[in-house]
Design a protein around this motif. Structure first.
Motif, PDB file in Angstrom:
ATOM      1  N   ILE A  12       0.834  -1.208   0.000  1.00  0.00           N
ATOM      2  CA  ILE A  12       0.000   0.000   0.000  1.00  0.00           C
ATOM      3  C   ILE A  12       0.865   1.253   0.000  1.00  0.00           C
ATOM      4  O   ILE A  12       1.928   1.280   0.614  1.00  0.00           O
ATOM      5  CB  ILE A  12      -0.923   0.005   1.238  1.00  0.00           C
ATOM      6  CG1 ILE A  12      -1.916  -1.161   1.171  1.00  0.00           C
ATOM      7  CG2 ILE A  12      -1.676   1.324   1.370  1.00  0.00           C
ATOM      8  CD1 ILE A  12      -2.686  -1.360   2.450  1.00  0.00           C
ATOM      9  N   THR A  13       0.386   2.281  -0.678  1.00  0.00           N
ATOM     10  CA  THR A  13       1.038   3.589  -0.637  1.00  0.00           C
ATOM     11  C   THR A  13      -0.006   4.649  -0.321  1.00  0.00           C
ATOM     12  O   THR A  13      -1.041   4.736  -0.988  1.00  0.00           O
ATOM     13  CB  THR A  13       1.700   3.930  -1.975  1.00  0.00           C
ATOM     14  OG1 THR A  13       2.710   2.960  -2.268  1.00  0.00           O
ATOM     15  CG2 THR A  13       2.344   5.319  -1.924  1.00  0.00           C
ATOM     16  N   GLY A  14       0.259   5.439   0.687  1.00  0.00           N
ATOM     17  CA  GLY A  14      -0.634   6.539   1.024  1.00  0.00           C
ATOM     18  C   GLY A  14      -0.446   7.701   0.057  1.00  0.00           C
ATOM     19  O   GLY A  14       0.578   7.801  -0.621  1.00  0.00           O
ATOM     20  N   PHE A  15      -1.444   8.558   0.000  1.00  0.00           N
ATOM     21  CA  PHE A  15      -1.306   9.750  -0.839  1.00  0.00           C
ATOM     22  C   PHE A  15      -1.960  10.954  -0.174  1.00  0.00           C
ATOM     23  O   PHE A  15      -2.833  10.828   0.689  1.00  0.00           O
ATOM     24  CB  PHE A  15      -1.909   9.525  -2.229  1.00  0.00           C
ATOM     25  CG  PHE A  15      -3.403   9.316  -2.262  1.00  0.00           C
ATOM     26  CD1 PHE A  15      -4.296  10.378  -2.152  1.00  0.00           C
ATOM     27  CD2 PHE A  15      -3.926   8.039  -2.398  1.00  0.00           C
ATOM     28  CE1 PHE A  15      -5.661  10.178  -2.178  1.00  0.00           C
ATOM     29  CE2 PHE A  15      -5.304   7.826  -2.439  1.00  0.00           C
ATOM     30  CZ  PHE A  15      -6.171   8.894  -2.320  1.00  0.00           C
ATOM     31  N   GLU A  16      -1.499  12.117  -0.613  1.00  0.00           N
ATOM     32  CA  GLU A  16      -2.060  13.389  -0.174  1.00  0.00           C
ATOM     33  C   GLU A  16      -2.238  14.256  -1.414  1.00  0.00           C
ATOM     34  O   GLU A  16      -1.296  14.450  -2.181  1.00  0.00           O
ATOM     35  CB  GLU A  16      -1.106  14.061   0.818  1.00  0.00           C
ATOM     36  CG  GLU A  16      -1.513  15.450   1.239  1.00  0.00           C
ATOM     37  CD  GLU A  16      -0.441  16.098   2.117  1.00  0.00           C
ATOM     38  OE1 GLU A  16      -0.437  15.830   3.337  1.00  0.00           O
ATOM     39  OE2 GLU A  16       0.392  16.851   1.561  1.00  0.00           O
ATOM     40  N   ILE A  17      -3.442  14.739  -1.636  1.00  0.00           N
ATOM     41  CA  ILE A  17      -3.718  15.592  -2.786  1.00  0.00           C
ATOM     42  C   ILE A  17      -3.945  17.020  -2.293  1.00  0.00           C
ATOM     43  O   ILE A  17      -4.836  17.275  -1.472  1.00  0.00           O
ATOM     44  CB  ILE A  17      -4.965  15.115  -3.555  1.00  0.00           C
ATOM     45  CG1 ILE A  17      -4.756  13.704  -4.080  1.00  0.00           C
ATOM     46  CG2 ILE A  17      -5.287  16.076  -4.709  1.00  0.00           C
ATOM     47  CD1 ILE A  17      -6.021  13.056  -4.631  1.00  0.00           C
ATOM     48  N   LEU A  18      -3.119  17.933  -2.764  1.00  0.00           N
ATOM     49  CA  LEU A  18      -3.307  19.346  -2.468  1.00  0.00           C
ATOM     50  C   LEU A  18      -4.267  19.906  -3.522  1.00  0.00           C
ATOM     51  O   LEU A  18      -3.918  20.012  -4.700  1.00  0.00           O
ATOM     52  CB  LEU A  18      -1.977  20.086  -2.505  1.00  0.00           C
ATOM     53  CG  LEU A  18      -2.033  21.593  -2.232  1.00  0.00           C
ATOM     54  CD1 LEU A  18      -2.599  21.869  -0.842  1.00  0.00           C
ATOM     55  CD2 LEU A  18      -0.653  22.215  -2.387  1.00  0.00           C
ATOM     56  N   VAL A  19      -5.474  20.232  -3.103  1.00  0.00           N
ATOM     57  CA  VAL A  19      -6.516  20.664  -4.037  1.00  0.00           C
ATOM     58  C   VAL A  19      -6.248  22.085  -4.516  1.00  0.00           C
ATOM     59  O   VAL A  19      -6.015  22.995  -3.704  1.00  0.00           O
ATOM     60  CB  VAL A  19      -7.907  20.583  -3.374  1.00  0.00           C
ATOM     61  CG1 VAL A  19      -8.986  21.131  -4.299  1.00  0.00           C
ATOM     62  CG2 VAL A  19      -8.214  19.130  -2.994  1.00  0.00           C
ATOM     63  N   SER A  20      -6.284  22.258  -5.830  1.00  0.00           N
ATOM     64  CA  SER A  20      -6.042  23.576  -6.414  1.00  0.00           C
ATOM     65  C   SER A  20      -7.300  24.207  -6.991  1.00  0.00           C
ATOM     66  O   SER A  20      -7.370  25.425  -7.181  1.00  0.00           O
ATOM     67  CB  SER A  20      -4.980  23.471  -7.513  1.00  0.00           C
ATOM     68  OG  SER A  20      -5.392  22.556  -8.524  1.00  0.00           O
ATOM     69  N   ASP A  21      -8.306  23.379  -7.292  1.00  0.00           N
ATOM     70  CA  ASP A  21      -9.523  23.902  -7.913  1.00  0.00           C
ATOM     71  C   ASP A  21     -10.691  22.970  -7.600  1.00  0.00           C
ATOM     72  O   ASP A  21     -10.537  21.746  -7.652  1.00  0.00           O
ATOM     73  CB  ASP A  21      -9.337  24.014  -9.433  1.00  0.00           C
ATOM     74  CG  ASP A  21     -10.561  24.573 -10.132  1.00  0.00           C
ATOM     75  OD1 ASP A  21     -10.808  25.778  -9.991  1.00  0.00           O
ATOM     76  OD2 ASP A  21     -11.272  23.801 -10.801  1.00  0.00           O
ATOM     77  N   ILE A  22     -11.835  23.553  -7.274  1.00  0.00           N
ATOM     78  CA  ILE A  22     -13.043  22.774  -6.999  1.00  0.00           C
ATOM     79  C   ILE A  22     -14.181  23.298  -7.857  1.00  0.00           C
ATOM     80  O   ILE A  22     -14.430  24.504  -7.915  1.00  0.00           O
ATOM     81  CB  ILE A  22     -13.446  22.845  -5.518  1.00  0.00           C
ATOM     82  CG1 ILE A  22     -12.399  22.159  -4.636  1.00  0.00           C
ATOM     83  CG2 ILE A  22     -14.804  22.196  -5.283  1.00  0.00           C
ATOM     84  CD1 ILE A  22     -12.707  22.211  -3.157  1.00  0.00           C
ATOM     85  N   ASP A  23     -14.854  22.383  -8.538  1.00  0.00           N
ATOM     86  CA  ASP A  23     -16.023  22.725  -9.326  1.00  0.00           C
ATOM     87  C   ASP A  23     -17.158  21.783  -8.922  1.00  0.00           C
ATOM     88  O   ASP A  23     -16.903  20.716  -8.363  1.00  0.00           O
ATOM     89  CB  ASP A  23     -15.728  22.582 -10.818  1.00  0.00           C
ATOM     90  CG  ASP A  23     -16.522  23.570 -11.666  1.00  0.00           C
ATOM     91  OD1 ASP A  23     -17.457  24.187 -11.125  1.00  0.00           O
ATOM     92  OD2 ASP A  23     -16.199  23.719 -12.855  1.00  0.00           O
ATOM     93  N   HIS A  24     -18.380  22.166  -9.198  1.00  0.00           N
ATOM     94  CA  HIS A  24     -19.489  21.322  -8.755  1.00  0.00           C
ATOM     95  C   HIS A  24     -20.745  21.570  -9.569  1.00  0.00           C
ATOM     96  O   HIS A  24     -20.896  22.608 -10.226  1.00  0.00           O
ATOM     97  CB  HIS A  24     -19.795  21.575  -7.278  1.00  0.00           C
ATOM     98  CG  HIS A  24     -20.492  22.890  -7.024  1.00  0.00           C
ATOM     99  ND1 HIS A  24     -19.817  24.092  -7.065  1.00  0.00           N
ATOM    100  CD2 HIS A  24     -21.793  23.188  -6.756  1.00  0.00           C
ATOM    101  CE1 HIS A  24     -20.668  25.071  -6.818  1.00  0.00           C
ATOM    102  NE2 HIS A  24     -21.877  24.549  -6.631  1.00  0.00           N
ATOM    103  N   VAL A  25     -21.654  20.594  -9.509  1.00  0.00           N
ATOM    104  CA  VAL A  25     -23.013  20.729 -10.019  1.00  0.00           C
ATOM    105  C   VAL A  25     -23.944  20.106  -8.981  1.00  0.00           C
ATOM    106  O   VAL A  25     -23.780  18.942  -8.614  1.00  0.00           O
ATOM    107  CB  VAL A  25     -23.204  20.006 -11.372  1.00  0.00           C
ATOM    108  CG1 VAL A  25     -24.680  20.058 -11.784  1.00  0.00           C
ATOM    109  CG2 VAL A  25     -22.350  20.637 -12.454  1.00  0.00           C
ATOM    110  N   PHE A  26     -24.879  20.905  -8.496  1.00  0.00           N
ATOM    111  CA  PHE A  26     -25.916  20.411  -7.590  1.00  0.00           C
ATOM    112  C   PHE A  26     -27.250  20.601  -8.329  1.00  0.00           C
ATOM    113  O   PHE A  26     -27.944  21.598  -8.140  1.00  0.00           O
ATOM    114  CB  PHE A  26     -25.921  21.185  -6.268  1.00  0.00           C
ATOM    115  CG  PHE A  26     -24.725  20.923  -5.385  1.00  0.00           C
ATOM    116  CD1 PHE A  26     -23.856  19.876  -5.650  1.00  0.00           C
ATOM    117  CD2 PHE A  26     -24.470  21.717  -4.275  1.00  0.00           C
ATOM    118  CE1 PHE A  26     -22.756  19.623  -4.829  1.00  0.00           C
ATOM    119  CE2 PHE A  26     -23.385  21.469  -3.448  1.00  0.00           C
ATOM    120  CZ  PHE A  26     -22.520  20.423  -3.728  1.00  0.00           C
ATOM    121  N   LYS A  27     -27.587  19.653  -9.167  1.00  0.00           N
ATOM    122  CA  LYS A  27     -28.753  19.776 -10.055  1.00  0.00           C
ATOM    123  C   LYS A  27     -29.951  19.056  -9.448  1.00  0.00           C
ATOM    124  O   LYS A  27     -30.019  17.827  -9.456  1.00  0.00           O
ATOM    125  CB  LYS A  27     -28.422  19.211 -11.438  1.00  0.00           C
ATOM    126  CG  LYS A  27     -29.534  19.346 -12.472  1.00  0.00           C
ATOM    127  CD  LYS A  27     -29.042  18.853 -13.840  1.00  0.00           C
ATOM    128  CE  LYS A  27     -30.140  18.946 -14.883  1.00  0.00           C
ATOM    129  NZ  LYS A  27     -31.227  17.980 -14.611  1.00  0.00           N
TER     130      LYS A  27
END
Length: 204
Positions: free
Chosen positions: A153-168
């Motif tokens: 197993i390898t852990g990961f960390e994602i540094l979020v740079s952009d968030i988009d969404h749709v709440f339809k």
């Protein structure tokens, strides 16, 4: 991403709450020739303006190799969704549609070392297994067993740079249409359709 202004939220806390609630994501990368994807549980960590996604993957996989080559990734959070039939509209001679909620987070993935991966596994296990009462709690596992499985197993960390969404959720429809849609979805045998009905009710 297809979206209209009526299907988005200005409330960042609402978007983050959705990410916290829908933890089993599709994580997408690129190996230089094709997109690669894997489904994994993650923990969304918010520290001021910084948002990180924490999780782990199997090491000997196509997506692990892709993440090594290219750290740019896309995390897709998906909620309940349902077909909405125009047959229940005030004007049935209209286009049917699909109601759904999704968040897409772009960022840079960092693959973690063995010590960091150990902590990721502990944190994720503690999230779902009560350390005090669950017989499957992390602190009740044999350390040799943990170390043996950590090798794969390898852990990961994602540094979020952009968030988009749709709440339809049929926000662009009349009140009468919304009530008809809700009633129709509530009568469905589909659990996801029933969840969409509940979501629509909360938005009325």
């Amino acid at each position: 991403m297809y979206k209209l202004p009526s299907f988005t939220s200005d409330n960042q806390e609402e978007i983050l709450a959705f990410m916290h609630q829908n933890t089993f994501i599709t994580l997408v990368g690129f190996d230089g020739e094709f997109p690669v994807a894997t489904q994994v549980p993650v923990k969304t960590v918010v520290d001021g303006e910084v948002i990180k996604l924490i999780g782990h993957i199997m090491t000997k996989t196509d997506h692990f190799k892709a993440f090594e080559q290219n750290p740019n990734v896309l995390a897709i959070f998906t909620g309940a969704h349902a077909y909405v039939s125009a047959s229940v509209y005030e004007n049935p001679q209209s286009a049917s549609t699909w109601n759904y909620k999704t968040v897409q987070a772009k960022g840079i993935i960092r693959l973690l070392n063995a010590e960091e991966t150990y902590q990721v596994i502990k944190d994720l296990t503690d999230k779902y297994e009560n350390p005090k009462s669950s017989p499957a709690a992390f602190n009740k596992m044999d350390e040799a067993y943990i170390q043996k499985h950590l090798k794969a197993i390898t852990g990961f960390e994602i540094l979020v740079s952009d968030i988009d969404h749709v709440f339809k959720m049929s926000q662009n429809h009349s009140a009468a249409n919304k009530e008809s849609i809700i009633k129709n979805l509530e009568q469905s045998d589909d659990i996801l359709a029933q969840e969409v009905a509940k979501e629509m009710k909360r938005n009325l």
